[in-house]
Design a protein around this motif. Structure first.
Motif, PDB file in Angstrom:
ATOM      1  N   GLY A   6      12.410  -4.174 -16.447  1.00 33.10           N
ATOM      2  CA  GLY A   6      13.806  -4.273 -16.876  1.00 33.10           C
ATOM      3  C   GLY A   6      14.746  -3.496 -15.968  1.00 33.10           C
ATOM      4  N   MET A   7      14.271  -2.351 -15.445  1.00 31.83           N
ATOM      5  CA  MET A   7      15.170  -1.527 -14.635  1.00 31.83           C
ATOM      6  C   MET A   7      15.400  -2.132 -13.254  1.00 31.83           C
ATOM      7  N   GLU A   8      14.318  -2.551 -12.615  1.00 33.78           N
ATOM      8  CA  GLU A   8      14.463  -3.117 -11.256  1.00 33.78           C
ATOM      9  C   GLU A   8      13.428  -4.215 -11.062  1.00 33.78           C
ATOM     10  N   PRO A   9      13.745  -5.422 -11.526  1.00 30.78           N
ATOM     11  CA  PRO A   9      12.739  -6.494 -11.496  1.00 30.78           C
ATOM     12  C   PRO A   9      12.171  -6.774 -10.104  1.00 30.78           C
ATOM     13  N   TYR A  10      13.022  -6.761  -9.059  1.00 29.28           N
ATOM     14  CA  TYR A  10      12.506  -7.108  -7.727  1.00 29.28           C
ATOM     15  C   TYR A  10      11.557  -6.035  -7.192  1.00 29.28           C
ATOM     16  N   LYS A  11      11.904  -4.761  -7.460  1.00 30.30           N
ATOM     17  CA  LYS A  11      11.028  -3.680  -7.011  1.00 30.30           C
ATOM     18  C   LYS A  11       9.670  -3.836  -7.699  1.00 30.30           C
ATOM     19  N   PHE A  12       9.738  -4.154  -8.993  1.00 31.83           N
ATOM     20  CA  PHE A  12       8.513  -4.347  -9.773  1.00 31.83           C
ATOM     21  C   PHE A  12       7.693  -5.522  -9.209  1.00 31.83           C
ATOM     22  N   PHE A  13       8.354  -6.654  -8.964  1.00 29.64           N
ATOM     23  CA  PHE A  13       7.639  -7.834  -8.446  1.00 29.64           C
ATOM     24  C   PHE A  13       6.997  -7.520  -7.087  1.00 29.64           C
ATOM     25  N   ASN A  14       7.772  -6.851  -6.208  1.00 33.03           N
ATOM     26  CA  ASN A  14       7.246  -6.574  -4.859  1.00 33.03           C
ATOM     27  C   ASN A  14       6.028  -5.659  -4.916  1.00 33.03           C
ATOM     28  N   LYS A  15       6.113  -4.643  -5.788  1.00 24.79           N
ATOM     29  CA  LYS A  15       4.994  -3.696  -5.899  1.00 24.79           C
ATOM     30  C   LYS A  15       3.757  -4.413  -6.449  1.00 24.79           C
ATOM     31  N   CYS A  16       3.967  -5.233  -7.459  1.00 24.67           N
ATOM     32  CA  CYS A  16       2.832  -5.955  -8.058  1.00 24.67           C
ATOM     33  C   CYS A  16       2.243  -6.945  -7.047  1.00 24.67           C
ATOM     34  N   GLN A  17       3.113  -7.565  -6.253  1.00 25.40           N
ATOM     35  CA  GLN A  17       2.634  -8.544  -5.262  1.00 25.40           C
ATOM     36  C   GLN A  17       1.716  -7.850  -4.254  1.00 25.40           C
ATOM     37  N   GLU A  18       2.136  -6.641  -3.837  1.00 27.20           N
ATOM     38  CA  GLU A  18       1.310  -5.864  -2.899  1.00 27.20           C
ATOM     39  C   GLU A  18      -0.046  -5.550  -3.496  1.00 27.20           C
ATOM     40  N   GLN A  19      -0.028  -5.163  -4.784  1.00 27.54           N
ATOM     41  CA  GLN A  19      -1.254  -4.684  -5.424  1.00 27.54           C
ATOM     42  C   GLN A  19      -2.147  -5.819  -5.934  1.00 27.54           C
ATOM     43  N   TYR A  20      -1.536  -6.868  -6.482  1.00 30.74           N
ATOM     44  CA  TYR A  20      -2.350  -7.883  -7.166  1.00 30.74           C
ATOM     45  C   TYR A  20      -2.283  -9.266  -6.514  1.00 30.74           C
ATOM     46  N   GLY A  21      -1.387  -9.465  -5.570  1.00 32.98           N
ATOM     47  CA  GLY A  21      -1.225 -10.798  -4.978  1.00 32.98           C
ATOM     48  C   GLY A  21      -0.075 -11.547  -5.635  1.00 32.98           C
ATOM     49  N   ASP A  22      -0.031 -12.860  -5.397  1.00 33.37           N
ATOM     50  CA  ASP A  22       1.122 -13.651  -5.850  1.00 33.37           C
ATOM     51  C   ASP A  22       1.086 -14.000  -7.331  1.00 33.37           C
ATOM     52  N   VAL A  23      -0.094 -13.854  -7.959  1.00 32.03           N
ATOM     53  CA  VAL A  23      -0.196 -14.249  -9.373  1.00 32.03           C
ATOM     54  C   VAL A  23      -0.715 -13.074 -10.198  1.00 32.03           C
ATOM     55  N   PHE A  24       0.038 -12.653 -11.186  1.00 29.49           N
ATOM     56  CA  PHE A  24      -0.391 -11.523 -12.034  1.00 29.49           C
ATOM     57  C   PHE A  24       0.303 -11.636 -13.387  1.00 29.49           C
ATOM     58  N   THR A  25      -0.256 -10.918 -14.358  1.00 33.31           N
ATOM     59  CA  THR A  25       0.315 -10.959 -15.708  1.00 33.31           C
ATOM     60  C   THR A  25       0.830  -9.574 -16.069  1.00 33.31           C
ATOM     61  N   PHE A  26       1.997  -9.503 -16.668  1.00 36.02           N
ATOM     62  CA  PHE A  26       2.442  -8.205 -17.191  1.00 36.02           C
ATOM     63  C   PHE A  26       2.898  -8.362 -18.644  1.00 36.02           C
ATOM     64  N   ILE A  27       2.967  -7.237 -19.322  1.00 32.04           N
ATOM     65  CA  ILE A  27       3.315  -7.274 -20.746  1.00 32.04           C
ATOM     66  C   ILE A  27       4.799  -6.952 -20.891  1.00 32.04           C
ATOM     67  N   LEU A  28       5.515  -7.866 -21.529  1.00 31.26           N
ATOM     68  CA  LEU A  28       6.958  -7.680 -21.763  1.00 31.26           C
ATOM     69  C   LEU A  28       7.167  -7.717 -23.275  1.00 31.26           C
ATOM     70  N   LEU A  29       7.351  -6.553 -23.846  1.00 31.53           N
ATOM     71  CA  LEU A  29       7.508  -6.431 -25.297  1.00 31.53           C
ATOM     72  C   LEU A  29       6.505  -7.316 -26.062  1.00 31.53           C
ATOM     73  N   GLY A  30       5.249  -7.134 -25.739  1.00 30.92           N
ATOM     74  CA  GLY A  30       4.170  -7.823 -26.456  1.00 30.92           C
ATOM     75  C   GLY A  30       3.871  -9.207 -25.918  1.00 30.92           C
ATOM     76  N   ARG A  31       4.805  -9.796 -25.109  1.00 29.15           N
ATOM     77  CA  ARG A  31       4.529 -11.117 -24.566  1.00 29.15           C
ATOM     78  C   ARG A  31       3.767 -11.006 -23.246  1.00 29.15           C
ATOM     79  N   LYS A  32       2.818 -11.907 -23.039  1.00 36.13           N
ATOM     80  CA  LYS A  32       2.078 -11.900 -21.770  1.00 36.13           C
ATOM     81  C   LYS A  32       2.797 -12.826 -20.801  1.00 36.13           C
ATOM     82  N   MET A  33       3.369 -12.243 -19.751  1.00 35.63           N
ATOM     83  CA  MET A  33       4.149 -13.023 -18.787  1.00 35.63           C
ATOM     84  C   MET A  33       3.326 -13.142 -17.502  1.00 35.63           C
TER      85      MET A  33
END
Ligand code: HEM
Length: 522
Positions: free
Chosen positions: A69-96
């Motif tokens: 919520g604070m910085e979506p692009y920073k979050f996406f870029n960090k996750c992309q580095e760590q997990y690749g182009d496809v990953f799941t995160f939890i957003l208020l109980g929803r699996k995105m």
């Protein structure tokens, strides 16, 4: 995995049985610690190789909500580095499940309706604002037809009429606004631009009567309705919060504004025959032969107003900020006005707008660097294999595309972080060559595996792109003819992005300084 979730369930049942409210903070603390431990063990011990990796998080339910919520692009870029182009995160109980890169964009935008559903992802937020029976509160085939009806009101003929109307609104705004009195001054764009885009969009797209109401009787109502478009309402739209009560009251009052216009027109009370979007919707019918009810026309009009307002307001604000930071681009824009319209700057016309290559490239580049919508969502309806991976996304998940990530990736755009409208020279017709398909509202580019998709693609593609270009092109041209902009003294760069709103806005007040051009004629 099942065992641990079972344990978690048992623990919560036990703690509930102990009556948390009586046992007090100690029991609550124990509950939190236990759920964190179980949640962490769950992630470490039970990884399913056939599902996208889950972004590590300490707290169940909350997951990565705050960092995303604070910085979506920073979050996406960090996750992309760590997990690749496809990953799941939890957003208020929803699996995105996020799918990045051109292929990820294609996967979400071009998903079949039977597999991926936009209605279930968006309806909670949009239906209380737009009203019932339209857009995401009706079957998808009806939305496709509604988009077709709206497109009838977005034609070359209407655009020709809109350009002088939009230009007049801009001139009227800077002639009457206290922010633009004198020969130089400063203007907080986060206050001025929402007004300017509301007036220009309503005067052109919505018609004269709606435009008049929005400066007078309905200005506060629009604001209350707009407040319904807050990120918290993605998850909790029905909470009995004061802003939701105001939203519901404003929705009814705005709908009444349109219903009254329709009823005056039907009764013949309105002698002037206005050919506008309301007129257009009153004269359309679904394939089934059914016409749009008056209420649905009113709700479509609200949807159009809201869909364009946030996106155009964010885009106009960022454009002026980047122009203020780069006087050489302002000069190129002004020189282009002189080249196309002559030394005396003849009046703007729709035909001439398309000759303004520099204006078009500025808009393209702004939408690359600051696409207003950072997250595009769909609900998964049946387990879905991600091409070129072992992953199957379960139907309990949502998917999310973020084309803004590929648009800022060095792989696709050299010096991607740099705002450089000249990069588009020679690429003006790229999308024209993309594969096209008709989803029921005219030919649009299919879910092309493109790194640059600010208007989306596929069946949910934006129908407002040309209108947005006309509106922005006219606003930019009119302002550039009249003013020179600069950032406040000492400020080196444009402001940071504020993600607390539905679109990626510039942090308020987004101040720029302006100076009237010598010889400007207002
Ligand atoms: C859909 C962006 C202006 C009306 C979309 C989508 C995007 C987008 C990315 C796809 C959403 C998804 O796939 O979930 C933009 C941008 C704009 C803009 C960047 C301006 C700079 C407008 C305007 C209007 C409009 C001015 C109205 C005249 C719509 C509609 C949809 C849409 C009706 C279809 C929603 C659907 O089918 O689910 N827009 N938009 N947009 N937009 Fe726009």
């Amino acid at each position: 995995m099942g065992l641990l979730s079972g344990l978690l369930d048992q623990a919560s049942v036990y703690l509930e049985g102990q009556n948390l409210w009586v046992v007090g903070p100690a029991a609550f603390g124990a509950f939190v610690v236990l759920s964190v431990v179980i949640n962490v063990l769950n992630q470490l011990l039970f990884k399913d190789p056939n599902q996208p990796p889950v972004v590590f998080h300490w707290f169940p339910f909350l997951g990565s909500t705050v960092v995303y919520g604070m910085e979506p692009y920073k979050f996406f870029n960090k996750c992309q580095e760590q997990y690749g182009d496809v990953f799941t995160f939890i957003l208020l109980g929803r699996k995105m499940t996020v799918t990045l890169g051109p292929k990820g964009n294609e996967f979400v935008f071009n998903g079949k309706h039977a597999d991926l559903c936009a209605e279930e992802a968006y309806t909670h937020l949009t239906t209380p604002v737009f009203g019932s029976g339209v857009v995401y509160d009706c079957p998808n085939h009806m939305l496709m037809e509604q988009k077709k009806f709206m497109k009838f009101g977005l034609t070359t003929e209407t655009f020709k009429a809109y350009v002088p109307l939009i230009k007049d609104e801009v001139v009227n705004y800077f002639q009457t606004s206290p922010f633009f009195s004198g020969q130089s001054g400063k203007v907080p764009l986060s206050t001025a631009i929402p007004q300017l885009t509301l007036f220009t969009a309503s005067r052109s797209l919505q018609g004269r009567e709606v435009r008049e109401a929005l400066t007078t009787t309905h200005a506060a109502l629009f604001h209350d309705l707009d407040m319904g478009f807050t990120p918290v309402n993605f998850m909790f739209p029905w909470l009995p919060l004061p802003h939701n009560a105001k939203r519901d009251k404003a929705q009814k009052a705005m709908a009444k504004l349109y219903l009254d216009i329709i009823s005056r027109r039907k009764s013949g009370e309105d002698s002037k025959k206005e050919i506008d979007m309301i007129w257009n919707l009153m004269n359309r019918s679904y394939k089934s032969g059914e016409t749009l009810s008056d209420l649905h026309i009113a709700h479509c009009m609200i949807a159009l107003l809201m869909a364009g307002q946030h996106t155009s307001m964010a885009t106009t604000t960022w454009t002026l900020l980047h122009l203020a930071a780069k006087p050489e681009i302002q000069k190129a824009l002004y020189d282009e006005q002189v080249k196309v319209f002559g030394k005396d700057l003849a009046p703007l016309t729709y035909e001439k707008l398309s000759e303004l290559q520099m204006v078009n490239n500025v808009v393209k580049e702004i939408l690359r660097v600051h696409p207003p919508l950072h997250s595009i969502m769909r609900k998964v309806k049946s387990p879905l294999h991600v091409p070129d991976t072992n992953f199957v996304i379960p139907s309990s998940h949502f998917v999310m595309a973020a084309p803004g990530v590929s648009a800022m990736d060095e792989k696709y755009f050299k010096n991607a972080k740099e705002f450089d409208p000249f990069r588009w020279v020679g690429h003006e017709a790229d999308e024209d060559n993309a594969e096209k398909f008709d989803f029921g509202f005219g030919l649009v580019s299919k879910g092309t595996a493109s790194p640059y998709l600010p208007f989306g693609a596929g069946r949910h593609r934006c129908i407002g792109e040309q209108f947005a270009n006309v509106q922005l092109g006219t606003i930019i041209s009119t302002l550039v003819r009249e003013f020179e902009f600069s950032l406040p003294p000492g400020q080196k760069d444009v402001p940071l992005v504020d993600y607390n709103s539905m679109v990626a806005l510039a942090m308020a007040p987004a101040m720029v300084h302006w100076k009237r051009r010598p010889g400007s004629n207002h």
